[in-house]
Write an enzyme that holds these catalytic residues in place. Structure first.
Site, PDB file in Angstrom:
ATOM      1  NE  ARG A 213      -1.727   2.023   3.558  1.00 59.37           N
ATOM      2  CZ  ARG A 213      -2.176   2.622   4.662  1.00 59.37           C
ATOM      3  NH1 ARG A 213      -3.439   2.448   5.031  1.00 59.37           N
ATOM      4  NH2 ARG A 213      -1.393   3.362   5.406  1.00 59.37           N
TER       5      ARG A 213
ATOM      6  CE1 TYR B  19      -4.013   6.165   8.211  1.00 55.82           C
ATOM      7  CE2 TYR B  19      -4.094   5.925   5.822  1.00 55.82           C
ATOM      8  CZ  TYR B  19      -4.028   5.369   7.085  1.00 55.82           C
ATOM      9  OH  TYR B  19      -3.960   4.001   7.215  1.00 55.82           O
TER      10      TYR B  19
ATOM     11  CG  ASP C  69      -6.696   3.978   3.497  1.00 52.25           C
ATOM     12  OD1 ASP C  69      -7.757   4.543   3.173  1.00 52.25           O
ATOM     13  OD2 ASP C  69      -6.499   3.464   4.623  1.00 52.25           O
TER      14      ASP C  69
ATOM     15  CG  HIS D   8      -7.713   7.296   6.353  1.00 54.81           C
ATOM     16  ND1 HIS D   8      -8.183   7.988   7.440  1.00 54.81           N
ATOM     17  CD2 HIS D   8      -7.273   6.112   6.821  1.00 54.81           C
ATOM     18  CE1 HIS D   8      -8.008   7.241   8.528  1.00 54.81           C
ATOM     19  NE2 HIS D   8      -7.469   6.100   8.173  1.00 54.81           N
TER      20      HIS D   8
ATOM     21  CD  GLU E  19      -8.137   0.905   3.314  1.00 55.25           C
ATOM     22  OE1 GLU E  19      -7.054   0.470   2.873  1.00 55.25           O
ATOM     23  OE2 GLU E  19      -8.383   1.014   4.510  1.00 55.25           O
TER      24      GLU E  19
ATOM     25  CD  GLU F  92      -9.634   1.547   7.999  1.00 56.92           C
ATOM     26  OE1 GLU F  92      -8.858   0.814   7.381  1.00 56.92           O
ATOM     27  OE2 GLU F  92      -9.301   2.648   8.463  1.00 56.92           O
TER      28      GLU F  92
ATOM     29  NE  ARG G 286      -9.064  -1.973   4.447  1.00 57.58           N
ATOM     30  CZ  ARG G 286      -8.071  -2.329   5.244  1.00 57.58           C
ATOM     31  NH1 ARG G 286      -7.683  -3.591   5.322  1.00 57.58           N
ATOM     32  NH2 ARG G 286      -7.438  -1.438   5.980  1.00 57.58           N
TER      33      ARG G 286
ATOM     34  CD  GLU H 156      -4.077  -2.536   7.017  1.00 58.80           C
ATOM     35  OE1 GLU H 156      -5.254  -2.736   7.361  1.00 58.80           O
ATOM     36  OE2 GLU H 156      -3.555  -1.406   6.999  1.00 58.80           O
TER      37      GLU H 156
ATOM     38  CD1 TRP I 120      -6.844  12.465  10.332  1.00 59.38           C
ATOM     39  CD2 TRP I 120      -7.391  10.388  10.927  1.00 59.38           C
ATOM     40  NE1 TRP I 120      -5.677  11.746  10.426  1.00 59.38           N
ATOM     41  CE2 TRP I 120      -5.989  10.464  10.785  1.00 59.38           C
ATOM     42  CE3 TRP I 120      -7.971   9.146  11.282  1.00 59.38           C
ATOM     43  CZ2 TRP I 120      -5.141   9.368  10.999  1.00 59.38           C
ATOM     44  CZ3 TRP I 120      -7.153   8.066  11.497  1.00 59.38           C
ATOM     45  CH2 TRP I 120      -5.733   8.174  11.360  1.00 59.38           C
TER      46      TRP I 120
HETATM   47  O1  KDG Z   1      -7.288   3.152  14.102  1.00 60.91           O
HETATM   48  C1  KDG Z   1      -7.363   3.640  12.823  1.00 60.91           C
HETATM   49  C2  KDG Z   1      -6.351   2.956  11.930  1.00 60.91           C
HETATM   50  O2  KDG Z   1      -6.389   1.581  12.102  1.00 60.91           O
HETATM   51  C3  KDG Z   1      -6.595   3.278  10.496  1.00 60.91           C
HETATM   52  O3  KDG Z   1      -6.428   4.644  10.309  1.00 60.91           O
HETATM   53  C4  KDG Z   1      -5.639   2.487   9.631  1.00 60.91           C
HETATM   54  O4  KDG Z   1      -6.828   3.136   7.669  1.00 60.91           O
HETATM   55  C5  KDG Z   1      -6.097   2.354   8.218  1.00 60.91           C
HETATM   56  C6  KDG Z   1      -5.622   1.191   7.469  1.00 60.91           C
HETATM   57  O5  KDG Z   1      -6.054   1.054   6.337  1.00 60.91           O
HETATM   58  O6  KDG Z   1      -4.845   0.415   8.017  1.00 60.91           O
HETATM   59 MG    MG Z   2      -7.719   2.251   5.946  1.00 60.27          MG
END
Ligand code: KDG
Ligand code: MG
Length: 410
Positions: free
Chosen positions: A150, A162, A218, A220, A244, A270, A291, A347, A410
């Site tokens: 990634r 991020y 990602d 995010h 992602e 996630e 995810r 991951e 975020w």
């Molecule tokens: O706790 C938040 C993280 O696990 C996250 O920001 C990580 O986006 C993430 C990822 O894809 O691993």
């Molecule tokens: Mg993520």
């Protein structure tokens, strides 16, 4: 089965390297099961939920009744779903699976139907402030044996993004988003700057590293659906394995618009915690990868259900495996990943040496593939004597603000 009744339920909170909440269930026979209850930045809410509300209900009940316990904690709470509740249920569920597999004398994946593959393809995190640093980071992952990476990059004009450490990274795993302290750190965001910059970075990475390498990215949760559609389309030439969290997933239907405009494969989930959060996404085949982790989506019992449902639509797993998933949660993911028919990728953000000193693990990483190991149960031990040296320290995930001060995702 008097010996399998639950004698003790302990909630262990410690910060060896980072904070983990670990649930330990012990039966009258002395069999110990572990579950991961770590909810990054809100750890103590889950710890209190488990200690004050769940543990008293379980003492004296049969550790083998996993499904019944899951239903009791889900339906019996009346207040359903949500990350705190589902993380608490997950911890109990995984601990009970660990116990059942230990009593059977089998690695957990054997109880889930046995191995469907020899190993689980893993992806690493690569990160860089600029393209040369990012390429070095990808090459470091390749040298470790990873076949999938990634890639995250800094964006000119933004002070912190991020997936990129504030200081130059000392390795592919130097980045950890939760920061210790009394308040969350504040990052800045500008979607237009990001959208201008990222396609060029992906182009250079693909050009330098060739067509074979499996690349992921990602976003995010930061873009609007139409911005996400534009990003997906502009990344098509670079053949991503997935894009992602291209847009916040609270509104499942927003992914329709993204899907209409791009063939870049999409991954979400996630932050999702139940099968209901996926209802439209899966039924309308709006993504390609789920995810959710075992930890935040109600455990093995409920993630397996989500993934079975996803499998009907050719959607595969891509379980969250950042460092806020503890070694217990990672092991649980690997047992499930090895067994399910619709595995996609896993991951794998490695834990620090300090974290791994507190958890003895038996899973392996060889030539890009993870394997949960063959010890009975999950194959993880919690070492109190190490963890107790690292008392809980509060840490928060960052928050994002736009230039004018508006809070952004975020
Ligand atoms: O706790 C938040 C993280 O696990 C996250 O920001 C990580 O986006 C993430 C990822 O894809 O691993
Ligand atoms: Mg993520």
């Amino acid at each position: 089965m008097q010996g399998s009744t639950i004698r003790n339920v302990e909630v262990l909170v410690a910060s060896p390297g980072r904070t983990f909440v670990t649930l330990r269930v012990t039966t009258h026979d002395g069999v110990v099961g572990l579950g991961d209850a770590t909810l990054n930045g809100r750890e103590l809410a889950v710890a209190a939920y488990l200690r004050d509300h769940v543990a008293p209900m379980l003492i004296g009940s049969d550790a083998h009744r996993i499904e019944d316990t899951w239903q009791l904690l889900f339906r019996g709470a009346y207040w359903r779903r949500g990350p705190v509740t589902m993380t608490a249920i997950a911890a109990i569920d995984v601990a009970l699976w660990d116990i059942k597999a230990k009593v059977a004398g089998l690695p957990l994946f054997q109880l889930l139907g046995g191995a469907s593959r020899e190993g689980c393809l893993a992806y690493a995190h690569a990160t860089g402030h600029d393209v040369p640093e990012l390429l070095d980071s990808v090459r470091a992952s390749l040298a470790e044996g990873f076949r999938a990476v990634r890639v995250q990059t800094a964006v000119p004009g933004l002070s912190k993004v991020y997936g990129v450490p504030s200081a130059p990274s000392s390795g592919p795993y130097a980045y950890e988003p939760a920061s210790r302290g009394t308040l969350p750190s504040v990052e800045d965001w500008d979607s237009r700057a990001y959208l201008r910059h990222v396609p060029g970075v992906l182009e250079q990475v693909r050009h330098e590293l060739g067509p074979e390498l499996i690349l992921l990215h990602d976003a995010h949760h930061r873009l609007t659906p139409i911005e996400a559609a534009r990003l997906g389309r502009s990344l098509e030439p670079y053949d991503l394995f997935w894009l992602e969290d291209c847009t916040p997933v609270d509104n499942q239907e927003s992914l329709r618009l993204v899907r209409e405009h791009t063939t870049t494969p999409l991954a979400v989930g996630e932050v999702l915690s139940s099968i209901w959060d996926y209802q439209t996404i899966i039924r309308e085949q709006l993504v390609d990868f789920v995810r959710s982790s075992v930890v935040h989506a109600g455990g093995i019992t409920s993630l397996r259900r989500i993934l079975d449902h996803a499998g009907m639509y050719q959607i595969r797993s891509g379980m969250h495996g950042a460092t806020d998933i503890s070694p217990v949660g990672q092991a649980a993911a690997l047992h499930l990943a090895l067994a399910i028919p619709n595995f996609g990728i896993q991951e794998y953000m490695k834990h620090s040496a300090t974290s791994l000193a507190a958890f003895r693990t038996s899973f392996t990483f060889t030539d890009g593939y993870l394997h949960p190991g063959t010890e009975p149960g999950l194959g993880v031990d919690y070492l109190d004597e190490v963890a107790d040296r690292y008392p809980y320290e509060r840490a928060y995930l960052p928050v994002n603000r736009l230039k004018d001060g508006t809070v952004h995702d975020w």
